[in-house]
Scaffold this active site. Structure first.
Site, PDB file in Angstrom:
ATOM      1  N   SER A 183       0.855  -1.186   0.000  1.00 28.41           N
ATOM      2  CA  SER A 183       0.000   0.000   0.000  1.00 28.41           C
ATOM      3  C   SER A 183       0.886   1.229   0.000  1.00 28.41           C
ATOM      4  CB  SER A 183      -0.899   0.027   1.238  1.00 28.41           C
ATOM      5  OG  SER A 183      -1.567   1.272   1.360  1.00 28.41           O
ATOM      6  N   TYR A 202      -1.205  -0.579  10.558  1.00 27.75           N
ATOM      7  CA  TYR A 202      -1.468  -1.044   9.198  1.00 27.75           C
ATOM      8  C   TYR A 202      -0.384  -0.534   8.248  1.00 27.75           C
ATOM      9  CZ  TYR A 202      -3.757  -1.520   4.656  1.00 27.75           C
ATOM     10  OH  TYR A 202      -4.043  -1.835   3.349  1.00 27.75           O
TER      11      TYR A 202
END
Length: 266
Positions: A145, A158
């Site tokens: 990501s 995350y």
């Protein structure tokens, strides 16, 4: 299961394959004529996807229901990767979001997030790497990501797991390329998937999300080009090149034997 016409192409094992990015990868690889092994927790969705792809793309599709945060399930997927010589591509897509900041996390939630986003991904990559390297060919796609580059976003755990995925992928690509194995890190930005709902975010408030099919199509262009890192929304590739150049310059400026002058004599 219908007879396959794709025996010359490696089969593809995809985690998190029942929806979102994983489902899009399954469709795209099936269209290319690859047999599939679809891994996810939702048996009903897996079965529905498999039936549709068998019918529309005329490829073999196996399903393997697994929760990759559970030791026995993870071991079963590792065994499939280890023992099924047809599989020549691994797409490590399964991942969990983070709802809220660090103060809203529980010990159990942190364990689950780290187990899925880093531990399971690493173990599957390691098993695939061993067999692919022995065969002299294969590919591993790890879904990271852009948040791995973005500590300011406010989902630090995350984001840290995705930074891990990026560094792991780059290191594995350097390590395994001489053995014929390609490793790609794909760094999506905001993508229109169910992960937002699981993080408690109303997707209707986020108009600038990329369509999942567009994301995967772009990622596959990078895959075909054998890019080490593919960032589908990045308009100017020079920015990534500049970041990499700055990182290399920083590494060249590290003198391990002594502290830098700016930390001495204070």
């Amino acid at each position: 299961m219908t007879p396959s016409t794709s025996s010359a192409r490696p089969a593809v094992l995809i985690t998190g394959a029942s929806a979102g990015i994983g489902a899009a990868y399954a469709e795209r690889f099936a269209r290319r004529g690859h047999d599939l092994v679809l891994v996810a927790r939702d048996q009903q969705r897996l079965d529905a996807s498999a039936a549709r792809l068998r019918e529309t793309c005329r490829v073999q599709v196996d399903v393997l229901r697994a929760d990759l945060t559970q030791a026995a399930d993870l071991a079963a997927v590792e065994a499939r990767l280890r023992d099924d010589a047809r599989i020549g591509i691994l797409v490590n897509n399964a991942g969990a979001p983070q709802a809220g900041g660090i103060l809203q996390q529980t010990a159990e939630g942190i364990d689950q997030l780290v187990a899925l986003n880093t531990t399971a991904l690493t173990r599957l990559a390691a098993v695939a790497a061993a067999r692919f390297a022995a065969a002299g060919q294969g590919a591993i796609v790890n879904i990271g990501s852009i948040l791995g580059l973005w500590p300011e976003f406010g989902v630090s755990i995350y984001a840290a797991t995705k930074a891990y995925v990026q560094l792991l992928s780059q290191g594995l690509n350097l390590e395994l390329a001489p053995k014929g194995v390609y490793v790609q890190a794909v760094l999506p930005a905001g993508t229109r998937t169910e992960i937002w709902g699981r993080a408690g975010v109303d997707i209707s408030t986020m108009p600038d999300l990329m369509d999942v099919g567009e994301l995967v199509d772009a990622a596959l262009v990078g895959f075909d080009r054998r890019e080490a890192v593919t960032i589908p929304p990045l308009a100017d590739a020079g920015h990534w090149a500049a970041l990499e150049a700055a990182r290399q310059a920083l590494l060249a400026d590290l003198h391990q034997a002594h502290a830098a002058d700016r930390y001495r004599g204070a």
